[in-house]
Design a protein around this motif. Structure first.
Motif, short mmCIF file in Angstrom:
data_model
loop_
_atom_site.label_atom_id
_atom_site.label_comp_id
_atom_site.label_asym_id
_atom_site.label_seq_id
_atom_site.Cartn_x
_atom_site.Cartn_y
_atom_site.Cartn_z
N ALA A 149 -7.53 -7.15 0.09
CA ALA A 149 -6.56 -7.94 0.88
C ALA A 149 -5.18 -7.83 0.25
O ALA A 149 -4.19 -7.57 0.94
CB ALA A 149 -7.03 -9.37 0.95
N ILE A 150 -5.11 -8.03 -1.06
CA ILE A 150 -3.82 -7.99 -1.74
C ILE A 150 -3.17 -6.62 -1.55
O ILE A 150 -1.99 -6.51 -1.20
CB ILE A 150 -3.98 -8.26 -3.24
N ILE A 151 -3.97 -5.60 -1.80
CA ILE A 151 -3.41 -4.25 -1.74
C ILE A 151 -2.87 -3.95 -0.35
O ILE A 151 -1.76 -3.47 -0.18
CB ILE A 151 -4.48 -3.20 -2.11
N GLU A 152 -3.70 -4.27 0.63
CA GLU A 152 -3.27 -3.89 1.95
C GLU A 152 -2.06 -4.69 2.40
O GLU A 152 -1.19 -4.18 3.11
CB GLU A 152 -4.43 -4.07 2.94
N GLN A 153 -1.99 -5.95 1.99
CA GLN A 153 -0.83 -6.74 2.39
C GLN A 153 0.44 -6.21 1.76
O GLN A 153 1.44 -6.02 2.44
CB GLN A 153 -1.02 -8.19 1.94
N ASN A 154 0.37 -6.00 0.46
CA ASN A 154 1.64 -5.74 -0.23
C ASN A 154 2.02 -4.29 -0.26
O ASN A 154 3.17 -3.94 -0.04
CB ASN A 154 1.54 -6.23 -1.68
N SER A 155 1.07 -3.46 -0.58
CA SER A 155 1.52 -2.13 -0.97
C SER A 155 0.93 -1.00 -0.15
O SER A 155 1.16 0.14 -0.44
CB SER A 155 1.21 -1.91 -2.45
N GLY A 156 0.11 -1.33 0.84
CA GLY A 156 -0.41 -0.23 1.64
C GLY A 156 -1.70 0.33 1.05
O GLY A 156 -2.77 0.16 1.58
N PHE A 157 -1.58 1.01 -0.04
CA PHE A 157 -2.79 1.46 -0.72
C PHE A 157 -2.47 1.74 -2.17
O PHE A 157 -1.31 1.65 -2.57
CB PHE A 157 -3.43 2.67 -0.03
N ILE A 158 -3.48 2.06 -2.95
CA ILE A 158 -3.24 2.03 -4.39
C ILE A 158 -2.39 3.19 -4.88
O ILE A 158 -1.97 3.23 -6.02
CB ILE A 158 -4.55 1.99 -5.20
N GLY A 159 -2.19 4.16 -4.02
CA GLY A 159 -1.34 5.26 -4.46
C GLY A 159 -2.06 6.19 -5.42
O GLY A 159 -3.28 6.18 -5.51
N GLY A 160 -1.34 6.97 -6.12
CA GLY A 160 -1.93 7.96 -7.00
C GLY A 160 -1.48 7.79 -8.42
O GLY A 160 -1.00 6.73 -8.83
N PHE A 161 -1.66 8.83 -9.20
CA PHE A 161 -1.26 8.79 -10.60
C PHE A 161 -0.10 9.71 -10.89
O PHE A 161 0.37 9.78 -12.02
CB PHE A 161 -2.45 9.17 -11.50
N GLY A 162 0.33 10.44 -9.89
CA GLY A 162 1.52 11.25 -10.06
C GLY A 162 1.38 12.40 -11.03
O GLY A 162 2.36 12.86 -11.60
N LEU A 163 0.20 12.91 -11.22
CA LEU A 163 -0.01 14.00 -12.17
C LEU A 163 0.05 15.34 -11.44
O LEU A 163 0.05 15.39 -10.22
CB LEU A 163 -1.37 13.83 -12.86
#
Lengths: 340, 233, 422
Positions: free
Chosen positions: C147-161
């Motif tokens: 719930a938190i993730i979807e509300q605030n940030s969309g999804f957890i994203g990646g690690f940028g490697l």
């Protein structure tokens, strides 16, 4: 005696909801699986390979029924039944014919080379793709409705709430029962039916006894094809006709077959119902049944709002888990079919 | 009259085997393991490809004929293993034996029950649940439903207790006396040859001795070379 | 031998000619895209060849392994989502991971207590209860996190490697999945293994589609970072050609490694197992361990190829994983090319992908003519979605190809060379 008052203390409302969502729904989808599974398991037991194109045969049958319905929409009105149901026998016959043709053209040449079982499975994949491609080619990918007019919905009032069952669902159940009885009589009373059981038991001995295998194979495909057409059409009547009907049915049907034992038609029927009911039970929100208890529970006990085992999007997991579980713990299935 | 003449060579297992049996006789094929005894029967019944030689039955050429046709011609085969339909009842097994018949064959079923009385009570039981000896009875019964002129039996007493063995042999004699020719492959050479009119000893895919059953039993060479049921290797 | 080499050479030349023609007909950018995708699929095909051609394991769920690998790659290489890391969500996810780890360990331990004299029924019940409890608790930890993730940030994203690392990790994801699946199902016959893997693929797809917090679900993730500069930066032709080179290098590396592995004593043993499992077992080789090895290695390669394929497409869309495109296509590539022959798999991949890609424009042309003809002769208007329907032609052609190959070249066009020992 205030019966209504007494009844209202019981969770009738929720019970009816349960009946609608679990019992009836399970019966419906279970019967569809059963119809599909019986045909496929007979062919599997006698011909020793899994015909993955079976799902698309169901779709094909439904589309044939659809075409016939569109061609003669008023036909049903004469008899008081939906047109799609009236044309069903024709769709079944045509699909049976197509099934025999497919076997003759695609499977027989492969069988002649004495292949590994997996080769036949790959061949069935090929047929499956061809059928899928052709069907989508001709009909597009949009869903279609099998009903010309509107569906009759029957409501059975049950102490305040209705048990809902629609006309196509009633037809489905009736058809399934009739089909099962007919199949049973065929397999136990008729010469060809017994020959089919013999071939499924021991194909070599059947040959030695002089049973004409080509004839038995043909009859098997006829049964498989017609039941597939019936299952597909009745499902499409209940929901709607979509080209990817087939793929969503294939996994549960295979699960049903393995649960019941490969080659065991009664097993397939039982398996189909088991898979169907397990699906509806698993996606049902059991918390709803707990609601009537709320006034009786202490305040500090919080009832969970959501108590489903499997969220609806993951419904496909259910038949798969059943499948794997059976394969690991009892590969013969309930009725001790073949472990091929 | 009716006879079987089989001589073929070139097949991987059989290299020139000749068997001849008359309609009223009991013929027995014996020999060490791997000599090709079962292969001979299978070749006779068209289950294997015969690359050389000929088989004739009742005056007709039947080499490599299809099993359906052989059954109709009066030849019946009982394999050694998997010789019943396990999920079907005893009665249904017999019915399957009569598949190619068009008449009312219930009298035949009665006759089979007379030959094999234990089957009468169990006629509704699935054949797979019966004991080994009773299963064998069902297997032979199935083959008899066609009223064959010649019955091929592949090791009918294999794996049976001595009691059942004796019973089976007794039945075989009874069936033969009723007019059915028998060609039997047997591991229990001594007992089989004792009831045989003709005996064929096979070794390495070829005939090695041929004579009446009694003569073979008396023959010291035969006794020395292998009689004893294949225990020496 | 000479005949075989002649045949191989002529087939390769024939293919090269067809590819050249496509360059001319459809243009460089189109052809390069086709080749790059074919290259990725060739890697996948090599992976399937290891499982199917070498070990005889029929994996009908390639799609699932591609999907999980693509997910792994996206997770590693997609830019970091700072909003996620600053919120409470990672804490919840950690809790969930701990619950799964501990609960899983407890469940597995419980499943083994029957060795200590606990009756079977009780053991089974305890195991099931433990599994259910773990599931429920993990679910409870997940819900607030999601719930938190979807509300605030969309999804957890990646690690940028780096992307290359992403592909490797993708391969590892696929290998781990293979390990789990293999432990459970490898003892089954090929029919059953096919069904089991088919089901697994659907489940993986369903999971990735619905775990919005993890993958944005149906909203999809794009653009996926490329290992070389993207077409936006240096133009379609150059970018795609660069991508193709990387893929080609990978193919060569994998090919060489596989060939050497196959010629080694280990490879001989694998061949012995494939050709006669019973005999190999009697000689004492642990067949199941070896098969599991092949399954895991094969799927690792599949994962790398799958990650490369999806990265090329630039978008991670769980709904876009289709069994037809991602499982059966690869299957037919290996069968057509010759199962057991690595070069055959590469060749098969190219040829089948060419057929697949070209079926669409060919069908469109055919349909245009057909529609015009219908219009002129019968005055029937063609359906609106003619273009999408033409796409379906590909499915039909692939199905037909499978049948034809099984009929006329069951060992494939470049069958496995049987090495004879004197």
């Amino acid at each position: 005696m205030d019966t209504i008052g007494l009844l209202s203390a019981l969770p009738i409302n929720e019970l009816v909801f349960f009946i609608n969502k679990v019992v009836i729904a399970g019966l419906i989808i279970g019967s569809i699986y059963a119809l599909g599974a019986v045909g496929m398991t007979l062919a599997w037991g006698i011909l020793r390979f899994a015909n993955f194109a079976h799902g698309d045969l169901m779709t094909l049958g439904a589309f044939i029924a659809f075409m016939l319905t569109m061609a003669m929409p008023g036909l049903g009105a004469y008899v008081g039944l939906p047109t799609a149901f009236v044309v069903l026998p024709i769709a079944m016959a045509v699909t049976a014919l197509v099934t025999i043709l497919i076997d003759k053209t695609f499977y027989v040449p492969v069988r002649k080379t004495n292949p590994k079982p997996i080769t036949l499975v790959i061949a069935s994949f090929g047929v499956m793709l061809m059928l899928q491609g052709l069907i989508r080619l001709f009909f597009g990918t949009a869903p279609r409705q099998m009903y010309v007019g509107s569906k009759d919905i029957y409501r059975i009032p049950f102490a305040g709430r209705d048990i809902v069952i629609t006309e196509p669902q009633v037809l489905l159940i009736v058809f399934t029962v009739v089909a099962i009885v007919a199949l049973h009589l065929f397999l136990t009373r008729s010469r060809t039916g017994k020959a089919m059981r013999a071939m499924s038991d021991n194909a070599d001995l059947a040959r030695i006894s002089g049973i004409g295998t080509a004839h038995v194979v043909r009859v098997t495909w006829i049964i498989a094809g017609s039941l597939a057409a019936a299952g597909g059409t009745l499902l499409a009547m209940d929901v709607s006709l979509k080209p990817d009907l087939s793929f969503n049915l294939l996994l549960p049907i295979v699960a049903a077959i393995i649960v019941g034992g490969i080659g065991q038609p009664y097993g397939a029927i039982v398996g189909g119902l088991i898979v169907g009911f397990t699906e509806t039970v698993a996606v049902f929100n059991w918390a709803i049944l707990l609601r009537p208890l709320k006034p009786h529970m202490p305040d500090w006990l919080e009832l969970p709002a959501n108590l489903t085992f499997v969220p609806t999007e993951y419904k496909i997991v259910v038949p798969f888990v059943i499948l794997v579980a059976v394969l690991i713990w009892r590969p013969n299935g309930i009725f001790k079919g073949k472990v091929l | 009259m009716r006879d079987i003449h089989a001589g073929y060579g070139g097949a991987n297992i059989l290299n020139g085997v000749t068997i001849e049996v008359e309609a009223h006789e009991i013929g027995v094929i014996v020999g060490p393991n791997g000599a090709g005894k079962s292969t001979t029967l299978k070749a006779l019944f068209g289950l294997l490809n015969v690359s050389q030689g000929s088989i004739s039955f009742d005056g007709k050429e039947v080499t490599n004929a299809r099993p359906e046709n052989l059954v109709r011609a009066g030849l019946s085969f009982v394999p050694q293993e998997f010789n019943v339909f396990p999920t079907m009842s005893v009665r249904e097994n017999l019915e399957m034996g009569a598949y190619t018949r068009r008449d009312d064959f219930r009298y035949l079923i009665e006759k089979i029950f007379e030959y094999f009385p234990p089957l009468r009570d169990k006629h509704k039981q699935p054949a797979g649940e019966l004991s080994g000896g009773q299963r064998q009875m069902v297997a032979i019964g199935r083959a008899l439903m066609m009223e064959p002129k010649l019955l091929l039996l592949d090791e009918p007493t294999a794996g049976l207790s001595p009691r059942y063995m004796g019973e089976i042999f007794e039945r075989v004699i009874a069936i033969n006396e009723a007019g059915v020719g028998i060609l039997m492959v047997e591991q229990n050479a001594r007992q089989a040859l004792a009831i045989a009119h003709k005996g064929f000893v096979l070794a390495g895919g070829k005939n090695s001795f041929t004579d009446t059953g009694q003569a073979l039993l008396d023959d010291p060479e035969v006794a020395e070379s292998f009689l004893g049921g294949g225990t020496k290797h | 031998m000479k005949v075989l080499e002649l045949r191989t050479a002529s087939l390769l030349v024939g293919l090269a000619v067809i590819v050249a023609l496509i360059f001319i007909w459809q243009g460089n950018a189109y052809a390069l895209r086709m080749l790059a995708e074919a290259g990725c699929l060739a890697i996948v095909a090599l992976g399937l060849n290891v499982q199917w051609g070498y070990a005889g394991l029929f994996n009908a769920g390639i799609m699932g392994f591609i999907a999980i690998a693509a997910f792994g790659s996206m997770l590693i290489s997609y830019p970091v989502n700072p909003v996620f890391w600053q919120s409470e969500a990672p804490g919840w996810l950690l809790r969930m991971a701990l619950i799964i780890a501990i609960g899983g360990a407890v469940t597995v331990l419980l499943s083994r207590i029957d060795r200590y004299g606990v009756p079977r029924r009780i053991r089974t019940m305890l195991t099931i209860i433990a599994a259910l409890a773990t599931y429920m608790m993990a679910q409870n930890a997940l819900t607030p996190a999601a719930a938190i993730i979807e509300q605030n940030s969309g999804f957890i994203g990646g690690f940028g490697l780096p992307v290359g690392l992403g592909w490797l990790v993708g391969g590892v994801f696929a290998a781990v999945l293979a390990w789990f699946i293999g432990r459970i199902t490898l003892g089954l016959r090929s029919d059953y293994l096919a069904i089991a893997t088919l089901g697994i693929a659907e489940i993986v797809k369903a999971f990735l589609k619905n775990a919005d917090w993890l993958t944005r679900g149906t909203l999809t993730v794009s653009p996926l970072p490329w290992p070389v500069p993207t077409p936006n930066e240096i133009g379609f032709v150059v970018a795609r050609a660069a991508y193709l080179s990387i893929t080609a290098v990978l193919i060569v590396i994998i090919y060489v490694l596989l060939q050497r592995g196959w010629a080694s004593p280990w490879g001989r043993m694998m061949r012995a197992i494939r050709d006669n499992e019973l005999a190999a077992e009697s000689v004492g080789k642990n067949v199941n361990r070896r098969l599991l090895e092949m399954f895991v290695i094969g799927n690792f390669i599949v994962g790398v190829g799958g990650a490369a394929l999806i990265t090329f497409g630039g978008i991670f869309d769980p709904s876009g994983f289709l069994p037809i495109n991602h499982t059966f296509l690869v299957l037919i590539m290996v069968v057509l090319g010759g199962s057991g022959n690595n070069l055959g798999s590469i060749f098969g991949a190219l040829l089948v992908y060419v057929i697949w890609t070209m079926s669409e424009p060919a069908a469109l042309i055919l349909f245009r003519y057909g529609a015009d003809w219908l219009q002129n002769v019968f005055n029937i208007a063609p359906p609106d979605d003619l273009a999408t329907r033409a796409l379906q032609m590909r499915v039909f052609v692939i199905g037909l190809t499978i049948i034809l190959v099984l009929r006329f070249a069951p060992k494939g066009l470049l069958p496995e060379k049987i090495v004879k020992y004197e």
